[in-house]
Design an enzyme around this catalytic site. Structure first.
Site, PDB file in Angstrom:
ATOM      1  N   ASP A  67       0.811  -1.215   0.000  1.00 54.38           N
ATOM      2  CA  ASP A  67       0.000   0.000   0.000  1.00 54.38           C
ATOM      3  C   ASP A  67       0.847   1.269   0.000  1.00 54.38           C
ATOM      4  O   ASP A  67       2.068   1.227   0.213  1.00 54.38           O
ATOM      5  CB  ASP A  67      -0.958  -0.001   1.206  1.00 54.38           C
ATOM      6  N   ASN A 136      -7.508  -2.577  14.107  1.00 55.77           N
ATOM      7  CA  ASN A 136      -8.910  -2.905  13.809  1.00 55.77           C
ATOM      8  C   ASN A 136      -9.016  -4.130  12.905  1.00 55.77           C
ATOM      9  O   ASN A 136     -10.068  -4.414  12.355  1.00 55.77           O
ATOM     10  CB  ASN A 136      -9.609  -1.698  13.154  1.00 55.77           C
ATOM     11  N   HIS A 138      -7.239  -4.600  10.103  1.00 61.91           N
ATOM     12  CA  HIS A 138      -6.962  -4.402   8.678  1.00 61.91           C
ATOM     13  C   HIS A 138      -5.657  -5.085   8.265  1.00 61.91           C
ATOM     14  O   HIS A 138      -4.751  -5.273   9.077  1.00 61.91           O
ATOM     15  CB  HIS A 138      -6.994  -2.912   8.286  1.00 61.91           C
ATOM     16  N   GLU A 143      -9.811  -1.989   5.231  1.00 66.65           N
ATOM     17  CA  GLU A 143     -10.432  -1.664   6.507  1.00 66.65           C
ATOM     18  C   GLU A 143     -11.677  -2.528   6.733  1.00 66.65           C
ATOM     19  O   GLU A 143     -12.240  -3.064   5.770  1.00 66.65           O
ATOM     20  CB  GLU A 143     -10.848  -0.182   6.486  1.00 66.65           C
TER      21      GLU A 143
HETATM   22  C1  F6R Z   1       1.513  -1.327   6.160  1.00 63.28           C
HETATM   23  C2  F6R Z   1       0.186  -1.918   6.241  1.00 63.28           C
HETATM   24  C3  F6R Z   1      -0.630  -1.903   7.495  1.00 63.28           C
HETATM   25  C4  F6R Z   1       0.174  -2.227   8.753  1.00 63.28           C
HETATM   26  C5  F6R Z   1      -0.734  -2.205   9.985  1.00 63.28           C
HETATM   27  C6  F6R Z   1       0.041  -2.475  11.263  1.00 63.28           C
HETATM   28  O1  F6R Z   1       2.041  -1.452   4.857  1.00 63.28           O
HETATM   29  O2  F6R Z   1      -0.266  -2.411   5.269  1.00 63.28           O
HETATM   30  O3  F6R Z   1      -1.683  -2.816   7.342  1.00 63.28           O
HETATM   31  O4  F6R Z   1       0.765  -3.479   8.604  1.00 63.28           O
HETATM   32  O5  F6R Z   1      -1.357  -0.967  10.083  1.00 63.28           O
HETATM   33  O6  F6R Z   1       0.910  -1.404  11.488  1.00 63.28           O
HETATM   34  P1  F6R Z   1       1.990  -1.437  12.661  1.00 63.28           P
HETATM   35  O7  F6R Z   1       2.980  -2.458  12.272  1.00 63.28           O
HETATM   36  O8  F6R Z   1       2.583  -0.049  12.638  1.00 63.28           O
HETATM   37  O9  F6R Z   1       1.253  -1.768  13.914  1.00 63.28           O
END
Ligand code: F6R
Length: 244
Positions: A67, A136, A138, A143
């Site tokens: 992403d 959450n 994702h 989401e």
């Molecule tokens: C990042 C991504 C997100 C993160 C998720 C967890 O490329 O796709 O889904 O993996 O938000 O983020 P952290 O590791 O910062 O808790």
């Protein structure tokens, strides 16, 4: 689904790096699907360390990222393009032209997303997809919603994700509100998936995602249906899971 319990963050990172490293050794021209966020940082550090010691070679590896924020330039330190260069690409011998992050600089969302999807197809699909887990549930920026989104698409980030990601920005108003993300189908098409999570803050969502019902309300729960998923969590993140 294989659950691997690590002692702590460092142990989680080493175990995850070992799995990625095995992939590169077994198939030097593999396609890695990569994630940003705080969870994989030490995993990348470990891979860099092994590269520097001569144990790993990225010269034939290609990568695609999950992403990117819509509207951030490559030089913006908050962009995922920048993140990947800082935390991995510039430290190893991966070819710049073999690394692909969705093009957040392209204001034409449909074209940017179609191009990313086309790249994955041209590369022959993803051999190993690394994922983090959002608070959450994702994965990528898919989401919670009423249906599982399919291919790479543009999303409006939820309040909870904007809140969670504001820790990387000077103020919450600077957090972009949209992103381009690989869809659930793009993720599920990967041959193997490796998902990492650490810390008590992730304990609830880890239990819901991997032991709860499969529902688009917890996007990561779909991974229960994938034939080759490895979950690597530290003890704290597994503290609410129904396992010993
Ligand atoms: C990042 C991504 C997100 C993160 C998720 C967890 O490329 O796709 O889904 O993996 O938000 O983020 P952290 O590791 O910062 O808790």
């Amino acid at each position: 689904m294989k659950i691997i319990k690590a002692k702590d963050y460092q142990d989680m990172s080493r175990k995850a790096a070992n799995i990625i490293s095995a992939q590169i050794i077994m198939k030097p021209d593999c396609v890695l699907g990569l994630a940003t966020g705080s969870t994989p940082i030490e995993t990348y550090d470990q891979l860099i360390d092994w590269y520097k010691k001569g144990d790993l070679d990225f010269s034939q590896v290609s990568s695609v990222n999950l992403d990117e924020y819509r509207g951030l330039s490559h030089t913006d330190p908050q962009s995922y393009y920048y993140f990947m260069h800082e935390h991995l690409f510039k430290h190893v011998n991966i070819r710049e032209e073999a690394t692909f992050v969705p093009d957040g600089t392209n204001p034409d969302a449909e074209a940017a997303c179609a191009a990313h999807e086309e790249i994955i197809k041209k590369l022959g699909g993803i051999d190993l997809q690394l994922l983090g887990l959002g608070n959450n549930g994702h994965i990528g920026f898919n989401e919670p919603s009423e249906a599982f989104e399919k291919e790479t698409h543009c999303v409006d980030l939820t309040e909870s994700t904007i809140q969670a990601n504001s820790r990387f920005f000077d103020s919450i108003d600077q957090v972009p509100t949209q992103a381009y993300t690989m869809g659930i189908k793009s993720i599920m098409m990967a041959k193997k998936i490796l998902i990492v999570a650490n810390g008590e803050g992730k304990a609830d969502i880890v239990a819901r995602a991997f032991w709860g019902p499969v529902t688009p309300d917890v996007p990561a729960s779909i991974l229960q249906m994938h034939p080759n998923v490895t979950v690597v969590c530290d003890e704290a993140a597994l503290s609410k899971a129904p396992i010993k």
